[in-house]
Design a protein around this motif. Structure first.
Motif, PDB file in Angstrom:
ATOM      1  N   PRO A   8       0.834  -1.205   0.000  1.00 49.87           N
ATOM      2  CA  PRO A   8       0.000   0.000   0.000  1.00 49.87           C
ATOM      3  C   PRO A   8       0.865   1.251   0.000  1.00 49.87           C
ATOM      4  CG  PRO A   8      -0.705  -1.558   1.696  1.00 49.87           C
ATOM      5  CD  PRO A   8       0.621  -2.038   1.190  1.00 49.87           C
ATOM      6  N   SER A   9       0.309   2.346  -0.504  1.00 51.19           N
ATOM      7  CA  SER A   9       1.033   3.611  -0.519  1.00 51.19           C
ATOM      8  C   SER A   9       1.053   4.214   0.888  1.00 51.19           C
ATOM      9  CB  SER A   9       0.369   4.592  -1.477  1.00 51.19           C
ATOM     10  OG  SER A   9      -0.903   4.984  -0.970  1.00 51.19           O
ATOM     11  N   ILE A  10       2.073   5.057   1.133  1.00 53.00           N
ATOM     12  CA  ILE A  10       2.155   5.757   2.414  1.00 53.00           C
ATOM     13  C   ILE A  10       0.904   6.615   2.618  1.00 53.00           C
ATOM     14  CG2 ILE A  10       3.449   7.469   3.747  1.00 53.00           C
ATOM     15  CD1 ILE A  10       4.895   4.853   3.532  1.00 53.00           C
ATOM     16  N   ARG A  11       0.433   7.230   1.538  1.00 48.67           N
ATOM     17  CA  ARG A  11      -0.746   8.090   1.632  1.00 48.67           C
ATOM     18  C   ARG A  11      -1.968   7.292   2.082  1.00 48.67           C
ATOM     19  NH1 ARG A  11      -3.312  11.646  -3.386  1.00 48.67           N
ATOM     20  NH2 ARG A  11      -4.830  12.823  -2.126  1.00 48.67           N
ATOM     21  N   ALA A  12      -2.141   6.091   1.529  1.00 43.76           N
ATOM     22  CA  ALA A  12      -3.286   5.264   1.906  1.00 43.76           C
ATOM     23  C   ALA A  12      -3.194   4.830   3.371  1.00 43.76           C
ATOM     24  CB  ALA A  12      -3.365   4.049   0.993  1.00 43.76           C
ATOM     25  N   LEU A  13      -1.999   4.465   3.795  1.00 45.73           N
ATOM     26  CA  LEU A  13      -1.821   4.030   5.182  1.00 45.73           C
ATOM     27  C   LEU A  13      -2.015   5.188   6.150  1.00 45.73           C
ATOM     28  CD1 LEU A  13       1.272   1.678   4.752  1.00 45.73           C
ATOM     29  CD2 LEU A  13      -1.132   1.027   5.027  1.00 45.73           C
ATOM     30  N   ARG A  14      -1.539   6.373   5.787  1.00 37.18           N
ATOM     31  CA  ARG A  14      -1.755   7.568   6.608  1.00 37.18           C
ATOM     32  C   ARG A  14      -3.256   7.850   6.737  1.00 37.18           C
ATOM     33  NH1 ARG A  14      -1.430  11.365  10.448  1.00 37.18           N
ATOM     34  NH2 ARG A  14      -1.792  13.471   9.678  1.00 37.18           N
ATOM     35  N   GLN A  42      -9.990   6.130  -0.851  1.00 43.35           N
ATOM     36  CA  GLN A  42      -8.681   5.604  -0.469  1.00 43.35           C
ATOM     37  C   GLN A  42      -8.816   4.383   0.449  1.00 43.35           C
ATOM     38  OE1 GLN A  42      -5.368   8.005   0.734  1.00 43.35           O
ATOM     39  NE2 GLN A  42      -6.154   9.819  -0.340  1.00 43.35           N
ATOM     40  N   ILE A  43      -9.755   4.442   1.385  1.00 46.59           N
ATOM     41  CA  ILE A  43      -9.955   3.313   2.293  1.00 46.59           C
ATOM     42  C   ILE A  43     -10.485   2.106   1.520  1.00 46.59           C
ATOM     43  CG2 ILE A  43     -11.254   2.461   4.273  1.00 46.59           C
ATOM     44  CD1 ILE A  43      -8.982   4.362   4.988  1.00 46.59           C
ATOM     45  N   ALA A  44     -11.404   2.347   0.604  1.00 52.24           N
ATOM     46  CA  ALA A  44     -11.959   1.246  -0.189  1.00 52.24           C
ATOM     47  C   ALA A  44     -10.870   0.598  -1.041  1.00 52.24           C
ATOM     48  CB  ALA A  44     -13.094   1.762  -1.074  1.00 52.24           C
ATOM     49  N   GLN A  45     -10.002   1.415  -1.640  1.00 50.50           N
ATOM     50  CA  GLN A  45      -8.913   0.871  -2.462  1.00 50.50           C
ATOM     51  C   GLN A  45      -7.914   0.095  -1.605  1.00 50.50           C
ATOM     52  OE1 GLN A  45      -7.434   4.427  -4.386  1.00 50.50           O
ATOM     53  NE2 GLN A  45      -8.810   4.196  -6.161  1.00 50.50           N
ATOM     54  N   LEU A  46      -7.651   0.588  -0.380  1.00 42.55           N
ATOM     55  CA  LEU A  46      -6.734  -0.111   0.522  1.00 42.55           C
ATOM     56  C   LEU A  46      -7.318  -1.463   0.915  1.00 42.55           C
ATOM     57  CD1 LEU A  46      -4.158  -0.170   2.263  1.00 42.55           C
ATOM     58  CD2 LEU A  46      -5.427   1.067   4.037  1.00 42.55           C
ATOM     59  N   GLU A  47      -8.607  -1.477   1.241  1.00 43.75           N
ATOM     60  CA  GLU A  47      -9.251  -2.734   1.617  1.00 43.75           C
ATOM     61  C   GLU A  47      -9.253  -3.712   0.442  1.00 43.75           C
ATOM     62  OE1 GLU A  47     -12.478  -1.530   5.040  1.00 43.75           O
ATOM     63  OE2 GLU A  47     -12.950  -1.018   2.959  1.00 43.75           O
TER      64      GLU A  47
END
Length: 303
Positions: A8-14, A42-47
């Motif tokens: 995951p990207s740092i932005r998504a984790l932040r 962003q949360i949906a893409q991370l999940e």
């Protein structure tokens, strides 16, 4: 090892951390200066990337899922490590060398820290990293370049140089002395003494040194370090024995008082311990010379 493209990207984790902190997409959006839709996306893409739901959606809000609860502390720790590494690199950008000095807490707070700015100005490209420790040093094969300890006087300490003998002052606050003046040794019977839990023999030595016959009344709380005893003195809890080079400036400024001009040499000394293979390093030589000069200039303590 995962391919970097799978991480995951740092932005998504932040974004995940901020949403988890607020348990609200709208509040997270305000903190991140994004739209609520962007945060939700962003949360949906991370999940989707993780293949696991991080939040449970309900009509009255969101909660971390069991997966999210497991993931959160690990990600928080990982991002903290990245921030620390980046900040350290930026802070060390102008530093050529680092010297790590491990000292007792009282030596650090009552003597070294008030004077360390002078070293920093004189040697701007040599950064001192201060750490604290106490007691005997059994293993010097660590990251420490210099170790300073207060130890029983002896000649057998390996790689050690005696900086100064320990001379103790009897100290009291002005308000305490106004309430119960001390003009004679017998006046000490009206006072409470602050226990030094790691070295209780100091008060016994004081009793013998001054030939005290009356019972000494000790405060109900003991203190491990001299800087703790100093705070107790400032709060008028009783009398303490503190090293002269740590308190003489305070006595000169009349922030503390030494009734009866009492001084007592203990059976301890302050030792500087340097691993043999580091003894001739430039940074070690610079700091040890500065240390010797400072202690010698302030009080003729160098043995």
């Amino acid at each position: 090892m995962l391919d970097m493209k799978e991480l995951p990207s740092i932005r998504a984790l932040r974004t995940f951390l901020v949403v988890a902190n607020h348990l609200s997409f709208s509040k997270a959006a305000r903190e991140l200066s994004l739209t609520q839709g962007a945060v939700s996306k962003q949360i949906a893409q991370l999940e989707q990337q993780l293949g696991q739901p991080l939040f449970e959606r309900h009509l009255n809000g969101i909660q971390l899922s069991s997966i999210g609860l497991r993931y959160l502390p690990q990600i928080a720790e990982a991002l903290e490590a990245l921030q620390n590494a980046t900040a350290s690199l930026r802070q060390l950008d102008q530093v050529e060398e680092i010297i790590t000095v491990n000292v007792t807490p009282s030596f650090a707070s009552l003597w070294l820290i008030p004077k360390i700015n002078g070293f920093a100005k004189a040697f701007p490209h040599l950064q001192v990293q201060l750490k604290t420790g106490d007691g005997m040093v059994n293993d010097i094969s660590t990251d420490n370049d210099i170790i300073i300890r207060c130890l029983p006087l002896a000649k057998h300490y390996e790689n050690a140089t005696l900086l100064c003998y320990e001379s103790l002052r009897l100290v009291a606050s002005a308000n305490l002395l106004q309430l119960r003046p001390i003009r004679h040794i017998d006046d000490l019977a009206n006072h409470v003494f602050l226990p030094q839990v790691t070295r209780p023999q100091l008060w016994e030595q004081f009793r013998t040194h001054h030939d005290i016959a009356f019972p000494m009344d000790f405060y109900g709380v003991g203190f491990e370090h001299f800087y703790l005893s100093l705070e107790a003195v400032r709060n008028q809890l009783g009398l303490a024995l503190l090293p002269d080079f740590m308190v003489d400036d305070l006595i000169a400024e009349q922030l503390l008082f030494n009734p009866l001009n009492s001084a007592m040499t203990s059976h301890y000394g302050y030792y500087m311990i340097v691993p043999h293979y580091k003894r001739h390093a430039r940074k070690v030589c610079v700091f040890t010379q500065w240390l010797a000069d400072m202690m010698g200039n302030s009080q003729d303590h160098i043995s």
